[in-house]
Write a protein that holds these residues in place. Structure first.
Motif, PDB file in Angstrom:
ATOM      1  N   ARG A 380       0.832  -1.206   0.000  1.00  0.00           N
ATOM      2  CA  ARG A 380       0.000   0.000   0.000  1.00  0.00           C
ATOM      3  C   ARG A 380       0.869   1.258   0.000  1.00  0.00           C
ATOM      4  N   THR A 381       1.951   1.222   0.754  1.00  0.00           N
ATOM      5  CA  THR A 381       2.848   2.377   0.817  1.00  0.00           C
ATOM      6  C   THR A 381       3.479   2.658  -0.536  1.00  0.00           C
ATOM      7  N   LEU A 382       3.954   1.606  -1.190  1.00  0.00           N
ATOM      8  CA  LEU A 382       4.578   1.781  -2.502  1.00  0.00           C
ATOM      9  C   LEU A 382       3.548   2.236  -3.534  1.00  0.00           C
ATOM     10  N   ASP A 383       2.342   1.699  -3.442  1.00  0.00           N
ATOM     11  CA  ASP A 383       1.293   2.093  -4.381  1.00  0.00           C
ATOM     12  C   ASP A 383       0.974   3.587  -4.221  1.00  0.00           C
ATOM     13  N   ASP A 410      12.945   4.532 -10.992  1.00  0.00           N
ATOM     14  CA  ASP A 410      11.980   3.707 -10.269  1.00  0.00           C
ATOM     15  C   ASP A 410      12.677   2.859  -9.224  1.00  0.00           C
ATOM     16  N   ARG A 411      13.767   2.228  -9.605  1.00  0.00           N
ATOM     17  CA  ARG A 411      14.494   1.370  -8.665  1.00  0.00           C
ATOM     18  C   ARG A 411      15.035   2.190  -7.492  1.00  0.00           C
ATOM     19  N   THR A 412      15.541   3.356  -7.811  1.00  0.00           N
ATOM     20  CA  THR A 412      16.066   4.212  -6.745  1.00  0.00           C
ATOM     21  C   THR A 412      14.962   4.619  -5.777  1.00  0.00           C
ATOM     22  N   ARG A 413      13.776   4.920  -6.291  1.00  0.00           N
ATOM     23  CA  ARG A 413      12.650   5.316  -5.433  1.00  0.00           C
ATOM     24  C   ARG A 413      12.199   4.172  -4.533  1.00  0.00           C
ATOM     25  N   VAL A 414      12.215   2.931  -5.055  1.00  0.00           N
ATOM     26  CA  VAL A 414      11.829   1.786  -4.233  1.00  0.00           C
ATOM     27  C   VAL A 414      12.791   1.638  -3.062  1.00  0.00           C
ATOM     28  N   VAL A 415      14.093   1.674  -3.364  1.00  0.00           N
ATOM     29  CA  VAL A 415      15.092   1.512  -2.306  1.00  0.00           C
ATOM     30  C   VAL A 415      14.996   2.664  -1.308  1.00  0.00           C
ATOM     31  N   ALA A 416      14.822   3.878  -1.806  1.00  0.00           N
ATOM     32  CA  ALA A 416      14.713   5.037  -0.911  1.00  0.00           C
ATOM     33  C   ALA A 416      13.485   4.923  -0.009  1.00  0.00           C
TER      34      ALA A 416
END
Length: 849
Positions: A380-383, A410-416
């Motif tokens: 939910r947070t990522l969505d 996108d990958r950087t935002r997921v890790v962050a």
């Protein structure tokens, strides 16, 4: 408006004054008694007023934060502990009456606004890390019973001292504080990483008796050599926060048997105030896969799950430490008990030995590096962040799958997001791209397929596809220099870095980071990446030891080639070798350390033997004693050329082999741990018996023999251990006192003394970029320059001394480059062979016990 009830007479931790002058807290070197802590806590509580309040507390492991917490809890107010990163989120969700940050009130309502149930004592996040507004409601009885149970099975004493290794908003970290203070024992407040020398210096100085860690903590400890840093005072090591691999449990248990501490594996949850089960220490080595038995006062049972088999079931806990229930809104704070037992969500089996073993999960939660992650909430947070993802438990990593194509951003935002929301380090997040989310027959997402897909993709940093980020570039630097495949939690020392490889590593890191942080060689790749500070000054920073190494080898060659006379370079190199010997101490158990020492010796001895042997076979230049580096031991005492050309390498190898032998002796390792500075310093003083001809009269060429030079090597070791100013002054005084008169050549003595003093007081220098590169190149090739220059400069020294020096340096640097290339080729060949697929083996299911 709600009329707040009066405060209870005494809450949990509200009666610490009864322990009087016993130490309660050690913070910043200061000892605070229980009476003093109780008084300071009461003073803080007075600022909250006489009516019961909801107090949002965000703090750290420092005295101000602890005082505010003890005062709030002990006076009967209701603290809501949270990570400072989630302060605003909790404030928005629960509108607390008072907000406290780092022990200081930052806002307070004139009158309380909340209906707080009389039994409610404390609110904690379900994981202590996600910042979810879903909280665990704990009572005074919960806190008291769990603290007493932990103190009981750990057999805590009022004289015990626990060091804080975990944040106080995390139930495990908080339980360490509760169990010790409630008993009248003490805590050492610490905010250093277990990778920092300051952590271990404080642990040794104050003689800690208790150390707590989650699995990730023990991963870090492997990098710094936990076995070599254990204080002799340590009584028990506790582990919780997730499953530690059974082989690691067994190894730690055996280490505890050898070193005198108990390993206590524990199992728990915030909903149980912390602990539900513990594994008795004497059973850890034999049953390292078990969580043990219920804690005193609690019970554990299995609720049948027929679909999984008759011998397994969901683990259910009951006891006085089970929470009152959850809270998701301020209105829930008025509720009483809604939970009588705790369904853990873990699938378990009870063995014939009576011990409980976890065999799986039935719900969507994961424990990654000791942090409990709600996978549905993560999705939910990522969505909400515009990253529609599916999250799965990958064991040691959070698997985050998104449909492609994925960009680097996108990958950087997921890790962050994972770092910000859940406190996960980048190496704990595995971002994978899929064409579509795999589905089961019932159209639900097949999370097992996502985990399998992640396992099939090439491993590495989560940022592989986004180009070489800073951590990735540091990893590649270490890989190229050391020929290994590092993880983000690895350190230069832990990867096998030594004095022969650190020169290149330090210079290349300085280029990447803009400066070298203190103790860079013992910091993880992640920590190094976080220290990046692009240089604002011109030039580049170089370690003084690197500069001195380059100056020393230049002085040796220039003196021999008649360009100038600057004696003492080789003796200075010996002192630098002692300095680096301490800095790059190999870690691990005795066998691992001895092997690592022998490897370092081989990296000096084998090239020397190969070069000297080749020259002897071709030209018959050297006696066999020189080829095998024993001329200083078996040869005549007087100087004779060319037999004595390689005295420096002979002395260095002999000293390193002697220290390698001592490493295998248990009492030596204990002495290293207890007296890190005094041991090398006293060896340097003791070795002066040869310096001053007390042991035997000096004769022949003894100033080039290992036993006569031990004091210089040991002074170098002492410099590496001299962290405090008085220690540096003491070593400086020793140098000034003993170097003069050794050579009976004042200029030579001044050069040696000046170099050693610079090594003490000036740890880094800034040089122009071109000079820094030249310095690093020469320093890293110093071994090969020393070996080869004997065959180069004699051809040119009489007519062209400058050319003789230049040619000698160039040949040595060239041979060093060829040796490095040969080593790289060998590693690649061995790597290819190691990746050949092994023959399949039949799998055999374990038989029931």
């Amino acid at each position: 408006m709600f009329a707040s009830p009066p405060l209870p007479t005494v809450g949990f931790l509200g009666d610490l004054a009864r322990f009087g002058e016993a130490t309660a807290v050690i913070a910043d070197g200061r000892r605070v008694t229980h009476r003093e802590l109780a008084g300071a806590a009461a003073d803080f509580a007075a600022t909250l007023g006489p009516q019961r309040r909801l107090v949002l507390l965000a703090g750290r492991n420092d005295l101000a934060s602890l005082t505010a917490y003890v005062g709030t809890l002990g006076a009967g107010h209701v603290p809501l502990l949270c990570d400072v990163r989630h302060l605003d989120r909790m404030r928005e969700a629960y509108s607390p009456d008072t907000v406290v940050l780092d022990g200081v009130i930052v806002s307070q309502q004139p009158t309380p606004q909340h209906d707080l149930h009389p039994e409610l004592a404390l609110l904690l996040s379900t994981s202590g890390s996600t910042g979810s507004p879903k909280l665990v409601r704990l009572s005074q009885e919960n806190l008291r019973s769990n603290a007493e149970a932990i103190a009981s099975y750990l057999q805590l004493r009022p004289t015990d001292l626990a060091v804080t290794t975990l944040p106080p908003h995390y139930c495990y970290g908080l339980s360490v504080i509760h169990s010790h203070l409630h008993l009248g024992a003490a805590v050492l407040l610490n905010e250093h990483s277990v990778l920092d020398d300051a952590f271990w210096q404080a642990a040794q100085q104050h003689r800690i008796t208790s150390f707590a860690g989650v699995p990730y903590t023990f991963d870090l400890l492997d990098r710094v050599g936990f076995a070599d840093r254990i204080p002799a005072s340590l009584r028990h090591v506790t582990q919780a926060g997730g499953r530690l691999q059974p082989e690691r449990v067994a190894a730690l248990a055996r280490l505890g048997e050898q070193r005198g501490f108990d390993l206590v594996v524990m199992y728990g949850a915030t909903e149980a105030t912390a602990r539900m089960a513990w594994l008795p220490p004497h059973r850890a080595a034999q049953a390292p896969d078990a969580i043990g038995v219920a804690i005193p006062g609690g019970t554990l049972r299995l609720e049948s799950m027929p679909e999984l088999g008759a011998d397994v079931g969901e683990l259910v806990y009951a006891g006085p430490n089970v929470m009152l229930g959850y809270a998701e809104t301020p209105a829930d704070l008025a509720a009483g008990r809604t939970v009588s037992e705790l369904r853990t969500g873990d699938v378990a089996r009870i063995g014939h030995d009576g011990l409980i073993r976890i065999v799986g999960r039935r719900s969507r939660f994961a424990k990654i590096f000791g942090l409990r992650i709600d996978l549905d909430e993560a999705e939910r947070t990522l969505d909400a962040a515009g990253l529609p993802a599916r999250c799965a438990d990958g064991g040691e990593r959070l698997v985050v799958a998104l449909t492609g194509p994925l960009s680097a951003a996108d990958r950087t935002r997921v890790v962050a997001t994972a770092q910000q929301e859940w406190g996960l380090v980048p190496s704990a997040v595995r971002v994978v791209e899929v064409d579509a989310f795999p589905r089961l027959a019932n159209d639900k997402v097949d999370y097992r397929a996502l985990v399998a897909h992640a396992a099939q993709e090439p491993t590495g940093s989560t940022s592989d596809a986004e180009g070489p980020g800073l951590a990735e570039r540091i990893s590649r630097t270490f890989a190229e220099i050391l020929g290994v495949e590092p993880q983000l939690t690895d350190t230069f020392v832990g990867l096998g870095g030594d004095s022969l490889s650190y020169v290149e590593a330090s210079v290349r890191l300085e280029q990447l980071l803009g400066g070298l942080p203190p103790g860079w060689h013992t910091r993880s790749i992640e920590q190094l990446a976080s220290t990046a500070d692009p240089p604002i000054r011109r030039g580049r920073q170089v370690e003084t030891s690197v500069l001195l190494r380059a100056v020393a080898i230049f002085a040796i060659v220039a003196t021999h080639a008649n360009l100038l006379t600057l004696l003492g370079g080789a003796h200075l190199l010996l002192g630098i070798s002692g300095y680096n010997y301490i800095r790059f101490q190999p870690q691990g158990d005795t066998g691992a350390r001895v092997r690592a020492h022998l490897t370092s010796v081989a990296r000096v001895a084998l090239p020397a033997i190969a070069w000297i042997g080749a020259v002897t076979l071709i030209a018959g230049t050297y006696p066999w004693r020189s080829v095998f580096l024993v001329n200083g031991i078996l040869g005549p005492r007087g100087w004779s050329e060319p037999a004595w050309h390689f005295w420096f390498i002979e002395a260095l190898v002999a000293l390193l082999l002697g220290l390698c032998a001592l490493t295998a002796v248990p009492w030596w390792r204990t002495a290293e741990r207890r007296w890190p500075f005094w041991l090398p310093f006293l060896i340097a003083c003791g070795a002066l018996v040869t310096r001053y001809e007390i042991w035997e009269p000096r004769g022949g060429d003894d100033i080039h023999r290992a036993h006569m030079l031990l004091w210089i090597f040991a002074i170098g070791c002492s410099i590496a251990r001299a962290e405090q100013r008085w220690q540096r002054l003491l070593v400086s005084a020793l140098i000034i006192a003993v170097v003069p008169g050794f050579f009976e050549n004042p200029a030579r003595e001044a050069f040696l003394a000046a170099g050693l003093l610079l090594l003490i007081w000036v740890r880094t220098v800034r040089l122009p970029g071109w000079l820094a590169t030249a310095t690093a190149t020469l320093a890293s090739a110093s071994l090969y320059v020393y070996l080869t220059h004997w065959q180069v400069y004699p051809w040119l020294e009489d007519r062209f001394p400058p050319l003789a020096v230049a040619a000698s340096l160039a040949v040595g640097i060239g041979v060093a480059a060829l040796a490095a290339a040969g080593g790289d080729a060998t590693r690649r060949l061995l790597s290819r062979r190691s990746r050949r697929p092994a023959a399949p083996v039949a799998r055999r299911e374990p038989s029931p016990r």
